[in-house]
Design a protein around this motif. Structure first.
Motif, mmCIF file in Angstrom:
data_model
loop_
_atom_site.group_PDB
_atom_site.id
_atom_site.type_symbol
_atom_site.label_atom_id
_atom_site.label_comp_id
_atom_site.label_asym_id
_atom_site.label_seq_id
_atom_site.Cartn_x
_atom_site.Cartn_y
_atom_site.Cartn_z
ATOM 1 N N HIS A 168 0.793 -1.234 -0.029
ATOM 2 C CA HIS A 168 0.061 -0.084 -0.106
ATOM 3 C C HIS A 168 0.921 1.331 0.002
ATOM 4 O O HIS A 168 1.797 1.210 0.476
ATOM 5 N N VAL A 169 0.493 2.336 -0.776
ATOM 6 C CA VAL A 169 1.080 3.501 -0.541
ATOM 7 C C VAL A 169 0.160 4.685 0.035
ATOM 8 O O VAL A 169 -0.944 4.757 -0.280
ATOM 9 N N VAL A 218 -3.628 3.285 -0.624
ATOM 10 C CA VAL A 218 -4.433 2.813 -1.646
ATOM 11 C C VAL A 218 -3.300 1.589 -2.244
ATOM 12 O O VAL A 218 -2.130 1.971 -1.483
ATOM 13 N N SER A 219 -3.882 0.714 -2.730
ATOM 14 C CA SER A 219 -2.918 -0.280 -3.100
ATOM 15 C C SER A 219 -1.648 0.025 -4.063
ATOM 16 O O SER A 219 -1.942 1.073 -4.653
ATOM 17 N N LEU A 233 -10.124 3.495 -3.879
ATOM 18 C CA LEU A 233 -10.312 3.987 -2.396
ATOM 19 C C LEU A 233 -11.663 3.637 -1.854
ATOM 20 O O LEU A 233 -11.744 3.821 -0.688
ATOM 21 N N PHE A 234 -12.588 3.423 -2.665
ATOM 22 C CA PHE A 234 -14.029 3.172 -2.085
ATOM 23 C C PHE A 234 -14.623 1.894 -2.615
ATOM 24 O O PHE A 234 -14.349 1.615 -4.064
ATOM 25 N N SER A 235 -15.460 1.208 -2.009
ATOM 26 C CA SER A 235 -16.016 -0.102 -2.774
ATOM 27 C C SER A 235 -17.097 0.414 -3.558
ATOM 28 O O SER A 235 -17.697 1.503 -3.527
ATOM 29 N N ALA A 275 -7.765 13.429 0.272
ATOM 30 C CA ALA A 275 -6.311 12.928 0.042
ATOM 31 C C ALA A 275 -6.142 12.502 -1.731
ATOM 32 O O ALA A 275 -5.119 12.722 -2.145
ATOM 33 N N LEU A 276 -7.696 11.871 -2.137
ATOM 34 C CA LEU A 276 -7.402 11.670 -3.597
ATOM 35 C C LEU A 276 -7.214 12.984 -4.151
ATOM 36 O O LEU A 276 -6.396 13.081 -5.354
#
Length: 147
Positions: free
Chosen positions: A36-37, A47-48, A72-74, A107-108
């Motif tokens: 993750h980063v 995030v992966s 970031l979101f499902s 963050a995004l």
């Protein structure tokens, strides 16, 4: 290897008895990619690494925002949400939407603006809402096709 490469590698706690050991040579000599980063300014959102590399490869702020959004979101959260939340301006009878987590959204946006300094946060928010709208349309179309 640059200092950045060294800083991005995950570290193991040598005092942790439950930590798995790769042996002294592999843990010291083999560079590892973090799974993750951290993104954003406060470093609390991750995030992966696959999603991050994919997002960084995008050539537009819109593309990067769309990739990060999905990482970031499902899908369930996205289908029930939008950037600000509330009722639809186009269809007042539509289901009330939840606001996306503002900390994750910030963050995004920070990640996109860091990568594309000329990007405007309003445009990033617009592309997020557009992507969510597209997802709802795709899900609706699939459910109609399955009838």
């Amino acid at each position: 290897m640059t200092n950045k490469d060294v800083d991005d590698r995950p570290t193991k706690d040598v005092d942790d008895p439950d930590a798995e050991s790769d042996g002294p040579e592999t843990s010291l000599c083999t560079p590892c990619r973090p799974s993750h980063v951290k993104i954003g300014n406060d470093g609390t959102v991750t995030v992966s690494s696959h999603c991050w590399e994919t997002a960084k490869a995008c050539t537009t702020p819109n593309g990067m925002a769309r990739v990060l959004l999905m990482g970031l979101f499902s899908l369930d959260v996205l289908l029930k949400s939008n950037v600000k939340g509330g009722v639809s301006e186009l269809d007042s009878s539509a289901e009330r939407r939840q606001a996306l987590d503002p900390r994750i959204l910030q963050a995004l946006q920070a990640a996109v603006v860091n990568q594309f300094p000329t990007a405007k946060e309003a445009d990033v928010r617009k592309s997020i809402n557009s992507r969510i709208c597209e997802l709802r349309h795709q899900v609706k179309r699939k459910s109609v096709e399955n009838l």
